[in-house]
Design an enzyme around this catalytic site. Structure first.
Site, PDB file in Angstrom:
ATOM      1  N   GLU A 185       0.799  -1.222   0.000  1.00  0.00           N
ATOM      2  CA  GLU A 185       0.000   0.000   0.000  1.00  0.00           C
ATOM      3  C   GLU A 185       0.832   1.272   0.000  1.00  0.00           C
ATOM      4  O   GLU A 185       0.305   2.361  -0.185  1.00  0.00           O
ATOM      5  CB  GLU A 185      -0.972   0.018   1.191  1.00  0.00           C
TER       6      GLU A 185
ATOM      7  N   ASP B 173      -0.780  -4.426   4.838  1.00  0.00           N
ATOM      8  CA  ASP B 173      -0.663  -4.634   6.284  1.00  0.00           C
ATOM      9  C   ASP B 173      -1.672  -5.653   6.797  1.00  0.00           C
ATOM     10  O   ASP B 173      -2.777  -5.791   6.255  1.00  0.00           O
ATOM     11  CB  ASP B 173      -0.868  -3.308   7.032  1.00  0.00           C
TER      12      ASP B 173
ATOM     13  N   ASP C 123      -3.957  -5.783   9.082  1.00  0.00           N
ATOM     14  CA  ASP C 123      -5.002  -5.249   9.933  1.00  0.00           C
ATOM     15  C   ASP C 123      -6.241  -5.082   9.061  1.00  0.00           C
ATOM     16  O   ASP C 123      -6.253  -5.497   7.901  1.00  0.00           O
ATOM     17  CB  ASP C 123      -4.580  -3.927  10.592  1.00  0.00           C
TER      18      ASP C 123
ATOM     19  N   GLU D  98      -7.722  -2.461   7.712  1.00  0.00           N
ATOM     20  CA  GLU D  98      -7.555  -1.613   6.534  1.00  0.00           C
ATOM     21  C   GLU D  98      -6.698  -2.307   5.480  1.00  0.00           C
ATOM     22  O   GLU D  98      -7.007  -2.269   4.283  1.00  0.00           O
ATOM     23  CB  GLU D  98      -6.920  -0.273   6.929  1.00  0.00           C
TER      24      GLU D  98
ATOM     25  N   TYR E 180       5.632  -3.441  12.979  1.00  0.00           N
ATOM     26  CA  TYR E 180       4.417  -2.713  12.627  1.00  0.00           C
ATOM     27  C   TYR E 180       3.959  -1.840  13.785  1.00  0.00           C
ATOM     28  O   TYR E 180       3.909  -2.274  14.938  1.00  0.00           O
ATOM     29  CB  TYR E 180       3.313  -3.695  12.239  1.00  0.00           C
TER      30      TYR E 180
ATOM     31  N   ARG F 164       1.039  -0.102  14.275  1.00  0.00           N
ATOM     32  CA  ARG F 164      -0.366  -0.012  14.678  1.00  0.00           C
ATOM     33  C   ARG F 164      -0.735  -1.329  15.339  1.00  0.00           C
ATOM     34  O   ARG F 164      -1.129  -2.290  14.689  1.00  0.00           O
ATOM     35  CB  ARG F 164      -1.268   0.276  13.473  1.00  0.00           C
TER      36      ARG F 164
ATOM     37  N   HIS G 115      -0.484  -8.490  16.162  1.00  0.00           N
ATOM     38  CA  HIS G 115       0.901  -8.200  15.830  1.00  0.00           C
ATOM     39  C   HIS G 115       1.767  -8.340  17.063  1.00  0.00           C
ATOM     40  O   HIS G 115       1.301  -8.662  18.150  1.00  0.00           O
ATOM     41  CB  HIS G 115       1.033  -6.779  15.286  1.00  0.00           C
TER      42      HIS G 115
END
Length: 532
Positions: free
Chosen positions: A7, A80, A82, A84, A289, A291, A335
């Protein structure tokens, strides 16, 4: 040739450096499909079905990715791990008409992590996609239904949001607490004493007739003067001496919220700026990561910490393998905690980073390294002094072994007391009465508002920074001279309107419950309509 799509352009460059000629790495530049601007984009009459469009800014990227995908023998989606990121992967699959794309994930951008991810591809996680879709639909419904109401009642171009309005509500509630606060007067009395060797120290009044004097017990000057009168001519004598060793344990490695809090406390970096710095550190392969709500640490990271600590400071500084448990509400723990990708890579060894990035990396590295080090050992002692019916107490502490404080500094004030024993006589230099008033609860700053949102279970790691930025951009809150959030007149008007007409929407517990429902969708425990 295999096509890998991520992304972020920075992330694509970093990954490209680790892969051979058989791979081409391209970026989607974030989401390539979303709900349309200018209309609701959700069919509330048919199971809340979303209408997705390709934003104008993404059309050129989509065209280029389609050409690359047609030439590729395989397409690998490496966004990623997650909600999103999973949604971006899903929309890439749909827009590029990919039949069997490989989905890979990794929590750190290192050669080993990428190679291992390529060996273990999976399919797109529909639960995560549905959770993101549900969140997007809910946010759109709240925003597009409530915002026009605010336009009519308050002013044009205002907005309401499922989480942003709750954040404003927290600030508004704190303002009301401050306005309603009535200060209470209280006093304490400090004795300045000296020993036979003329060593001077201070002790604070703590008991009368063996009963503890609480903080608000001495309510005014009259009561303070009465105590001073009763102490006139008193002799002072040591009645108890206590010495003990205490331990101060290191803090756990960072999660998103604790990183934002520590970054604000140490550097006054906003949550948004902190995440921008962390994003670059992650995309360039320096940290894991960023987040995350997890405190998990990989076996590889723990081994790396052990080798560095023992090699740099000695075996006496390594605590043994220490793991932490996450305590925050609704933690997904998908994570690891935020840590350096290479535990042995100190900030001194890094080049090419901006000063702010270097400062944040150093903070992350120190917090992680300290989490695997032994506690600091502190010698604490106290002296109780008797004068008539009153007892005064003096507390002291010295650092005996620094432990984790060697790499991660925390506030620690050494206070030395003279060496005394029971029945030692003391002389009074002076008694000092001190007037105080209780203080209202402080206004939120960046750190404390993030902490409040997390403790209430409102929002998730990826949302804290944008929410704090949004409520300032909308002029619902502003920062005072101490950089604390103050409710503006506009924010007060909006909050009052929403509380009056939509009390459930801005209710903290209701929103937290909705967040938990979305978490259960992500875990596959609940189903969301529409189905994919």
């Amino acid at each position: 040739m295999k096509l890998i799509i991520v992304e972020s352009p920075t992330k694509s460059v970093t990954i490209g450096k680790f892969l051979g000629k058989g791979y081409v790495v391209r970026s989607s530049f974030g989401h390539i499909r979303d709900l349309p601007k200018g209309k609701l984009g959700v069919d509330v009459e048919h199971d809340f079905s979303p209408e997705y469009v390709i934003p104008t800014k993404a059309r050129k990227t989509v065209t280029a990715l389609k050409k690359e995908a047609k030439k590729a023998e395989a397409v690998i989606l490496a966004t990623d791990e997650d909600r999103e990121g999973e949604a971006i992967a899903f929309h890439l699959k749909e827009i590029l008409s990919l039949k069997n794309p490989q989905r890979i994930v990794f929590h750190e951008i290192t050669k080993k992590a990428i190679e291992e991810a390529l060996q273990h591809p999976r399919s797109i996680d529909d639960n995560l996609v549905q959770a993101q879709q549900a969140r997007r639909i809910l946010d759109r419904l709240v925003g597009y239904k409530l915002s026009p109401f605010l336009w009519k009642k308050v002013a044009k171009r205002l907005s309401a949001g499922r989480v942003q309005s709750v954040a404003v509500r927290l600030v508004a509630q704190r303002e009301k607490e401050i306005k309603a606060f009535i200060p209470q007067e209280y006093w304490n009395i400090v004795a300045t004493l000296f020993t036979e060797k003329k060593e001077e120290f201070q002790a604070e009044l703590s008991k009368k007739d063996g009963v503890a004097i609480e903080k608000l017990s001495i309510k005014n000057k009259q009561e303070s003067d009465k105590i001073l009168k009763e102490l006139e001519g008193a002799s002072y004598e040591v009645v108890a001496v206590e010495r003990k060793e205490t331990k101060r344990n290191p803090l756990p490695p960072f999660t998103t919220s604790t990183l934002q809090q520590a970054s604000w406390q140490r550097f006054h970096y906003s949550a948004r700026f902190t995440m921008q710095l962390a994003q670059h550190l992650y995309e360039t392969g320096l940290i894991t990561y960023h987040r995350t709500d997890s405190m998990n640490l990989s076996a590889e990271a723990l081994l790396g910490a052990k080798e560095f600590i023992e090699g740099s400071y000695g075996t006496q500084y390594w605590a043994g393998e220490r793991r932490y448990k996450t305590k925050s509400k609704g933690a997904q723990e998908a994570h690891e905690a935020i840590r350096p990708a290479s535990p042995g890579k100190t900030s001194d060894s890094l080049k090419g980073l901006k000063p702010q990035e270097l400062r944040l990396y150093d903070l992350i590295w120190r917090r992680f390294t300290a989490s695997q080090m032994v506690p600091a050992l502190i010698d604490a002692n106290s002296i109780d002094v008797q004068a008539n019916a009153y007892t005064f107490r003096a507390n002291g502490q010295i650092l005996r072994f620094d432990g984790f404080l060697k790499v991660y500094s925390l506030k620690f004030d050494e206070a030395l007391l003279p060496i005394l024993k029971e029945q030692d006589p003391l002389s009074l230099k002076q008694l000092t009465p001190e007037q105080h008033f209780t203080l209202p609860p402080p206004r939120y700053n960046e750190a404390s508002l993030v902490k409040a949102l997390e403790s209430h279970g409102v929002g998730r790691p990826s949302t804290y920074a944008p929410i704090l930025s949004l409520i300032q951009a909308r002029n619902y809150v502003a920062k005072d001279e101490q950089k604390r959030f103050v409710l503006t007149e506009l924010g007060e008007a909006v909050d009052n309107i929403l509380v009056e007409h939509f009390p459930v929407i801005v209710d903290v517990e209701f929103t937290a419950g909705m967040e938990n429902d979305l978490d259960e969708v992500a875990e596959g425990k609940k189903e969301w309509v529409p189905m994919l």
